[in-house]
Enzyme design. Structure first.
Site, PDB file in Angstrom:
ATOM      1  N   THR A 242       0.844  -1.210   0.000  1.00 57.50           N
ATOM      2  CA  THR A 242       0.000   0.000   0.000  1.00 57.50           C
ATOM      3  C   THR A 242       0.874   1.253   0.000  1.00 57.50           C
ATOM      4  O   THR A 242       1.943   1.261   0.614  1.00 57.50           O
ATOM      5  CB  THR A 242      -0.868   0.013   1.280  1.00 57.50           C
ATOM      6  OG1 THR A 242      -1.759  -1.079   1.233  1.00 57.50           O
ATOM      7  CG2 THR A 242      -1.648   1.313   1.436  1.00 57.50           C
TER       8      THR A 242
ATOM      9  N   ARG B 113     -14.049  -7.160  -0.810  1.00 56.24           N
ATOM     10  CA  ARG B 113     -13.420  -6.876   0.479  1.00 56.24           C
ATOM     11  C   ARG B 113     -12.890  -5.454   0.498  1.00 56.24           C
ATOM     12  O   ARG B 113     -12.206  -5.009  -0.427  1.00 56.24           O
ATOM     13  CB  ARG B 113     -12.281  -7.855   0.766  1.00 56.24           C
ATOM     14  CG  ARG B 113     -11.525  -7.574   2.093  1.00 56.24           C
ATOM     15  CD  ARG B 113     -10.269  -6.785   1.887  1.00 56.24           C
ATOM     16  NE  ARG B 113      -9.432  -6.659   3.090  1.00 56.24           N
ATOM     17  CZ  ARG B 113      -8.289  -5.983   3.149  1.00 56.24           C
ATOM     18  NH1 ARG B 113      -7.847  -5.374   2.086  1.00 56.24           N
ATOM     19  NH2 ARG B 113      -7.597  -5.922   4.269  1.00 56.24           N
ATOM     20  N   ILE B 114     -13.236  -4.743   1.557  1.00 59.36           N
ATOM     21  CA  ILE B 114     -12.760  -3.378   1.742  1.00 59.36           C
ATOM     22  C   ILE B 114     -11.808  -3.375   2.942  1.00 59.36           C
ATOM     23  O   ILE B 114     -12.111  -3.956   3.978  1.00 59.36           O
ATOM     24  CB  ILE B 114     -13.955  -2.420   1.971  1.00 59.36           C
ATOM     25  CG1 ILE B 114     -14.784  -2.330   0.672  1.00 59.36           C
ATOM     26  CG2 ILE B 114     -13.481  -1.035   2.407  1.00 59.36           C
ATOM     27  CD1 ILE B 114     -16.092  -1.568   0.803  1.00 59.36           C
ATOM     28  N   GLY B 115     -10.668  -2.740   2.785  1.00 58.20           N
ATOM     29  CA  GLY B 115      -9.673  -2.689   3.848  1.00 58.20           C
ATOM     30  C   GLY B 115      -9.647  -1.338   4.531  1.00 58.20           C
ATOM     31  O   GLY B 115     -10.624  -0.589   4.492  1.00 58.20           O
TER      32      GLY B 115
ATOM     33  N   THR C 197      -0.337   1.663   6.847  1.00 61.03           N
ATOM     34  CA  THR C 197      -0.208   0.504   5.984  1.00 61.03           C
ATOM     35  C   THR C 197       0.069  -0.713   6.852  1.00 61.03           C
ATOM     36  O   THR C 197       0.680  -0.584   7.913  1.00 61.03           O
ATOM     37  CB  THR C 197       0.937   0.701   4.969  1.00 61.03           C
ATOM     38  OG1 THR C 197       1.235  -0.557   4.360  1.00 61.03           O
ATOM     39  CG2 THR C 197       2.204   1.217   5.644  1.00 61.03           C
TER      40      THR C 197
ATOM     41  N   GLY D 184      -4.787  -4.647   7.379  1.00 58.80           N
ATOM     42  CA  GLY D 184      -5.938  -3.740   7.289  1.00 58.80           C
ATOM     43  C   GLY D 184      -6.917  -3.891   8.424  1.00 58.80           C
ATOM     44  O   GLY D 184      -7.433  -2.922   8.973  1.00 58.80           O
TER      45      GLY D 184
END
Lengths: 325, 320
Positions: A196, A224-226, A246, A249
């Site tokens: 990231t 999927r959302i981090g 970073t 998550g």
């Protein structure tokens, strides 16, 4: 004290055995992006513009896990997410599930500037991008051969993992991890490398901004959302500081990491580095993560409980650094 | 110490002239849900189970903006989102962009318990629901005539609004004058048991006439929903303001870092971290306290504590 300052990152958690040329390659990209940010600050560009342009550059380069070079979902596709926040007024914008927009961070900014909302995702975000003429490409553009190889290995290991960049010519490096007890997200550290990206800036006027962008976890479930698009988790900027995180998550979300740096400064009166240290020590439990931060007084700080973090800093007084360990 | 529970059905510009046919069913639902929650706490159900079952009930009631009765996107569709958090373990689950899942809050819990992730959205979330045999119904199930009308009015006024229950009759000048703020909104529940275990849950259909794909504060940990070992919080109101103000996290942060009490922390956030007319929240502390502040005209709410106190209300308490 005072003056501008900039920090950027490219992922927390690095294999100590990462081949030297891969380390150098990543440092070169960080240095180049850092220099772009420095030039922009010297020409008095506001913090918000600087973080956007630096992250755009990081997204465009395939070395890191954002934009081109993003980690792949379990389906072998790319789903990107990003967020940006302006410390002045705490306006924010975020996107998730981006599949064709070349620079997700710019889409996040557009959501902030040109929509009545703060966060758009999936087809709604894609439509909005087209409505405003943002540059779009096929999903293939973002997919690299390296990452296709990584996904295959991840599926074989049947695990969700961070992005990792072991060159496909050396699959046996996985075996070497047995000697190395370090782990992240339940996987050997040998799989971790550039990841990231994010940038935080305070400009000459003392305004802070933060931006973060990612492709997310390798082999993640589609949808999927981090933490990267979640304000308060992966990204935060207020009048006191700007923060970008970073790492794992889920740990960053649970620890509301980015907001907490600002909150301990605001509510406990801690200084920037103290706040960063406090959060990394107290808010992560078993989670592994790193973060960068700047304060309105022109300070930079970073903290991580991982093995290494790709990062770079510069301050107006002339100090410049690009580091991994 | 002792158990406590609080729940809400949305904060916004609920006019004092709200007609009985709109007020009574909502009050009845709040009463029913409060009783359910209290009963569950008394039978030693975990706060996590309690907040889930109360929010399921609120989702199923078409008078609130969650589940059935959700407000509509600009395309006339429903996109639901929800979030649940366990203060003990700090585990959490969130979902967005649901179109057929009957109880979004239960899917959020499933994400928390059955995946290595925290947050699933849109097609991926719907696919996950089907893989796990979660109850789904045709999208039309969630759409109510009232919400179709609200969308129409919003489009005519060409604005996005928290979501509002303007009466159908357009001859009421008052109705037009209220700048479309909320009468119904997000739903949520927070609970603590007598051991100090905390949990929070929030669920919503979002904003009337929202852009397709718009995500609000509800599924964002620290914004609309938060729970840790000190308190549990569920917020409602203008999503964008709640996100910017990291409302739910800030209540806990003020307690933790500044030593404020639950009530002080919540009041501070609602008064100082967000603009007037945008936010309300319900919160409970590990020691069994409850607070339900809001800076809007009203907030549908209810609470009860083990010592026998209970309340169901819409507007601010009148001063004697």
């Amino acid at each position: 004290m005072g003056g501008w300052a900039i920090a950027l990152h490219g992922g927390a958690g690095v294999d100590p055995n990462l081949p030297h040329h891969r380390q150098e390659e990543a440092k070169e990209v960080l240095a180049r992006c850092l220099n772009m940010g420095i030039s922009a600050l010297r020409s008095s560009l506001p913090a918000l513009d600087v973080v956007e342009l630096v992250v755009r550059e990081l997204e465009s380069d395939p070395v890191f896990n954002s934009g081109r070079g993003s980690a792949l979902t379990e389906k072998g596709t790319v789903e990107m997410e990003a967020s940006i926040m302006d410390g002045m007024g705490r306006r924010c914008g975020a996107v998730s599930g981006v599949t064709t927009v070349k620079n997700p961070i710019s889409l996040a900014r557009l959501v902030m500037d040109k929509s009545p909302h703060s966060y758009l995702a999936f087809s709604g975000a894609e439509d909005f991008a087209r409505l405003h003429g943002l540059e779009v490409v096929d999903n293939d553009y973002f997919i690299t051969e390296d990452n296709k190889g990584m996904l295959k290995l991840a599926k074989e290991a049947n695990a969700i993992m961070f992005d990792y960049r072991i060159p496909t010519v050396l699959p046996d490096t996985c075996g070497a991890s047995v000697e190395n007890p370090l782990q992240m997200n339940g996987l050997p550290i040998s799989v971790y490398a550039p990841e990231t990206v994010g940038c935080v800036v305070v400009d000459g006027q003392g305004r802070c901004a933060a931006a973060t962008s990612t492709g997310g976890l390798m082999n993640k479930m589609s949808g999927r959302i981090g933490d990267s698009p979640l304000i308060g988790a992966g990204t935060y900027a207020g009048s006191l500081c700007g923060v970008s995180c970073t790492g794992e998550g889920e740990a960053i979300i649970r620890g509301t990491l980015a907001r907490d740096v600002a909150a301990v400064m605001e509510y406990k009166g801690l200084g920037l580095q103290e706040a960063v240290d406090f959060v990394v020590k107290e808010r992560l439990d078993e989670g592994k993560a790193g973060l960068i931060a700047v304060s309105r007084d022109g300070e930079v700080a970073c903290g991580f409980n991982t093995n290494g973090m790709f990062r770079g800093f510069a301050t107006e007084d002339g100090s410049v650094e690009v580091e991994i360990w | 110490m002792g158990w406590a529970i609080a729940l809400h059905g949305g904060a916004g510009d609920i006019p004092l002239t709200l007609p009985p046919e709109r007020r009574l069913p909502r009050e009845a639902c709040l009463r029913h849900c409060l009783q359910l929650g209290v009963g569950a706490l008394k039978s030693n159900k975990s706060p996590l189970d309690v907040v889930e079952l109360v929010v399921r009930e609120l989702e199923n009631n078409p008078h609130f903006n969650a589940g059935k009765g959700s407000v509509l996107t600009t395309n006339g569709t429903v996109e639901m989102e929800a979030c649940i958090m366990d203060g003990n373990t700090m585990k959490c689950g969130a979902v967005s962009g649901l179109t057929t899942v009957v109880n979004a809050i239960s899917l959020a819990r499933l994400v928390m318990e059955r995946t290595p992730h925290i947050y699933l959205g849109f097609d991926g979330a719907e696919a996950f629901a089907r893989e796990h045999g979660v109850e789904t119904l045709d999208a039309s199930h969630f759409i109510t005539p009232e919400n179709i009308e609200r969308l129409k009015q919003a489009k005519e006024a060409n604005r996005v609004q928290i979501d509002y229950t303007q009466p159908m009759q357009k001859n009421e000048k008052d109705a037009a004058a209220t700048d479309g703020d909320s009468q119904i909104g997000t739903v949520g529940c927070v609970a603590v048991d007598s051991d100090g275990n905390l949990a929070a849950a929030t669920s919503t259909g979002g904003l009337v006439n929202k852009m397709v794909g718009r995500i609000g504060d509800t599924p964002i940990i620290g914004a609309g929903t938060y729970a840790n070992s000190l308190c549990a919080v569920s917020a409602t109101g203008k999503g964008e303001a709640i996100i910017r103000g990291t409302v739910a996290r800030d209540v806990a942060a003020l307690m933790e870092f500044k030593g404020l009490s639950l009530e002080e922390a919540a009041a501070c956030v609602v008064k100082e971290r967000v603009p007037k007319g945008t936010v309300g929240l319900v919160a409970v502390s590990a020691t069994g306290e409850v607070t339900m502040p809001f800076n809007t005209t009203g907030m549908f709410r209810a609470c009860a504590t083990e010592d026998g106190y209970s309340e169901i209300a819409i507007w601010p308490p009148t001063k004697d």
